[in-house]
Design a protein around this motif. Sequence first.
Motif, PDB file in Angstrom:
ATOM      1  N   ILE A 137       0.842  -1.195   0.000  1.00  0.00           N
ATOM      2  CA  ILE A 137       0.000   0.000   0.000  1.00  0.00           C
ATOM      3  C   ILE A 137       0.880   1.249   0.000  1.00  0.00           C
ATOM      4  N   ASP A 138       0.491   2.213  -0.799  1.00  0.00           N
ATOM      5  CA  ASP A 138       1.126   3.532  -0.758  1.00  0.00           C
ATOM      6  C   ASP A 138       0.382   4.350   0.299  1.00  0.00           C
ATOM      7  N   PHE A 139       0.909   4.370   1.502  1.00  0.00           N
ATOM      8  CA  PHE A 139       0.225   5.038   2.613  1.00  0.00           C
ATOM      9  C   PHE A 139       0.212   6.551   2.489  1.00  0.00           C
ATOM     10  N   SER A 140       0.969   7.090   1.562  1.00  0.00           N
ATOM     11  CA  SER A 140       0.951   8.546   1.382  1.00  0.00           C
ATOM     12  C   SER A 140      -0.417   9.036   0.905  1.00  0.00           C
ATOM     13  N   VAL A 141      -1.255   8.143   0.372  1.00  0.00           N
ATOM     14  CA  VAL A 141      -2.608   8.545  -0.028  1.00  0.00           C
ATOM     15  C   VAL A 141      -3.466   8.926   1.180  1.00  0.00           C
ATOM     16  N   TYR A 142      -3.011   8.552   2.369  1.00  0.00           N
ATOM     17  CA  TYR A 142      -3.733   8.880   3.604  1.00  0.00           C
ATOM     18  C   TYR A 142      -3.196  10.141   4.262  1.00  0.00           C
ATOM     19  N   ASN A 143      -2.283  10.826   3.586  1.00  0.00           N
ATOM     20  CA  ASN A 143      -1.654  12.017   4.153  1.00  0.00           C
ATOM     21  C   ASN A 143      -2.691  13.091   4.489  1.00  0.00           C
ATOM     22  N   GLU A 144      -2.640  13.582   5.736  1.00  0.00           N
ATOM     23  CA  GLU A 144      -3.531  14.639   6.230  1.00  0.00           C
ATOM     24  C   GLU A 144      -5.010  14.258   6.191  1.00  0.00           C
ATOM     25  N   LYS A 145      -5.311  12.965   6.255  1.00  0.00           N
ATOM     26  CA  LYS A 145      -6.697  12.505   6.251  1.00  0.00           C
ATOM     27  C   LYS A 145      -7.002  11.791   7.563  1.00  0.00           C
ATOM     28  N   ALA A 146      -8.266  11.668   7.851  1.00  0.00           N
ATOM     29  CA  ALA A 146      -8.731  10.842   8.957  1.00  0.00           C
ATOM     30  C   ALA A 146      -9.107   9.492   8.356  1.00  0.00           C
ATOM     31  N   VAL A 147      -8.699   8.417   9.023  1.00  0.00           N
ATOM     32  CA  VAL A 147      -8.906   7.082   8.477  1.00  0.00           C
ATOM     33  C   VAL A 147      -9.784   6.265   9.428  1.00  0.00           C
ATOM     34  N   GLY A 148     -10.827   5.712   8.876  1.00  0.00           N
ATOM     35  CA  GLY A 148     -11.659   4.769   9.607  1.00  0.00           C
ATOM     36  C   GLY A 148     -11.311   3.369   9.138  1.00  0.00           C
ATOM     37  N   ILE A 149     -10.849   2.543  10.054  1.00  0.00           N
ATOM     38  CA  ILE A 149     -10.509   1.164   9.702  1.00  0.00           C
ATOM     39  C   ILE A 149     -11.758   0.316   9.902  1.00  0.00           C
ATOM     40  N   ILE A 150     -12.117  -0.416   8.851  1.00  0.00           N
ATOM     41  CA  ILE A 150     -13.292  -1.278   8.909  1.00  0.00           C
ATOM     42  C   ILE A 150     -12.917  -2.660   8.383  1.00  0.00           C
ATOM     43  N   CYS A 151     -13.788  -3.624   8.624  1.00  0.00           N
ATOM     44  CA  CYS A 151     -13.686  -4.930   7.984  1.00  0.00           C
ATOM     45  C   CYS A 151     -15.098  -5.273   7.536  1.00  0.00           C
ATOM     46  N   SER A 152     -15.299  -5.300   6.235  1.00  0.00           N
ATOM     47  CA  SER A 152     -16.648  -5.486   5.697  1.00  0.00           C
ATOM     48  C   SER A 152     -17.082  -6.951   5.628  1.00  0.00           C
ATOM     49  N   ILE A 192      -3.963  12.010  10.097  1.00  0.00           N
ATOM     50  CA  ILE A 192      -4.048  12.885  11.263  1.00  0.00           C
ATOM     51  C   ILE A 192      -4.928  12.282  12.357  1.00  0.00           C
ATOM     52  N   TYR A 193      -5.694  11.260  11.993  1.00  0.00           N
ATOM     53  CA  TYR A 193      -6.566  10.592  12.960  1.00  0.00           C
ATOM     54  C   TYR A 193      -6.888   9.214  12.408  1.00  0.00           C
ATOM     55  N   VAL A 194      -6.863   8.213  13.285  1.00  0.00           N
ATOM     56  CA  VAL A 194      -7.191   6.841  12.897  1.00  0.00           C
ATOM     57  C   VAL A 194      -8.085   6.247  13.978  1.00  0.00           C
ATOM     58  N   ASP A 195      -9.151   5.576  13.555  1.00  0.00           N
ATOM     59  CA  ASP A 195     -10.031   4.924  14.514  1.00  0.00           C
ATOM     60  C   ASP A 195     -10.619   3.674  13.878  1.00  0.00           C
ATOM     61  N   LEU A 196     -11.063   2.779  14.710  1.00  0.00           N
ATOM     62  CA  LEU A 196     -11.696   1.543  14.263  1.00  0.00           C
ATOM     63  C   LEU A 196     -13.195   1.805  14.149  1.00  0.00           C
ATOM     64  N   ASN A 197     -13.558   2.522  13.095  1.00  0.00           N
ATOM     65  CA  ASN A 197     -14.942   2.931  12.867  1.00  0.00           C
ATOM     66  C   ASN A 197     -15.147   3.257  11.404  1.00  0.00           C
ATOM     67  N   ASN A 198     -16.406   3.299  11.000  1.00  0.00           N
ATOM     68  CA  ASN A 198     -16.702   3.717   9.634  1.00  0.00           C
ATOM     69  C   ASN A 198     -16.561   5.239   9.521  1.00  0.00           C
ATOM     70  N   GLU A 239       0.778   1.549  12.960  1.00  0.00           N
ATOM     71  CA  GLU A 239       2.196   1.842  12.754  1.00  0.00           C
ATOM     72  C   GLU A 239       2.422   2.350  11.330  1.00  0.00           C
ATOM     73  N   LYS A 240       1.712   1.785  10.372  1.00  0.00           N
ATOM     74  CA  LYS A 240       1.857   2.198   8.972  1.00  0.00           C
ATOM     75  C   LYS A 240       1.174   3.536   8.692  1.00  0.00           C
ATOM     76  N   LEU A 241       0.036   3.781   9.329  1.00  0.00           N
ATOM     77  CA  LEU A 241      -0.733   4.993   9.070  1.00  0.00           C
ATOM     78  C   LEU A 241      -0.236   6.221   9.828  1.00  0.00           C
ATOM     79  N   SER A 242       0.353   6.015  10.988  1.00  0.00           N
ATOM     80  CA  SER A 242       0.686   7.145  11.857  1.00  0.00           C
ATOM     81  C   SER A 242       1.573   8.222  11.232  1.00  0.00           C
ATOM     82  N   PRO A 243       2.487   7.918  10.324  1.00  0.00           N
ATOM     83  CA  PRO A 243       3.257   9.023   9.728  1.00  0.00           C
ATOM     84  C   PRO A 243       2.427   9.903   8.776  1.00  0.00           C
TER      85      PRO A 243
END
Length: 164
Positions: free
Chosen positions: A54-69, A91-97, A84-88
């Motif tokens: 994954i190119d994690f730079s696509v998540y730069n300055e975004k809030a990420v909701g981790i889901i499993c569909s 700006i925000y990560v949570d286990l939510n939609n 660990e991969k998203l934190s650089p």
Amino acid sequence: METFINKAEASGIIALDLLDYRPTTEIVELDIKDHLFMGMIVKEKEFKESIAAIDFSVYNEKAVGIICSTDAIIPPWVYMFLMEKLSPYAIYVDLNNAEDVLLDLWKRRLTYADLKHYKNQKVVVRARADHDPSLYLLAAGLLKPLVKSLMYGEIGLPKVIFKT
């Protein structure tokens, strides 16, 4: 000549619009399913290889909701690995939609907002049908110790919640 008096303006009521505290951060979802064996099973080696691609730079300055569909059983280390991969980047990560991430960020912005200009004022929290009721609950809790009176609706026809 008659002079018209704007009674709403003369009332001294000021409005708080919760929309002013809505986050502007882009929110995206990362679906774990796309990195599972057969979309259902975490096989450590394959999972880590898939995530490494994954190119994690696509998540730069975004809030990420981790889901499993899917109904896969996800071990907790997977979330730690993803963080660990998203934190650089994120700006925000949570286990939510995305919808729940938006609500959480909105509540945080409201919680940490400088509301002191509402101190000893008559305040109406603007009514909006599309707002989650938990935002109104939070607003009431934050404003109660500050304001002289709290209302809901519009300045011209507010519903009084309390007066001191």
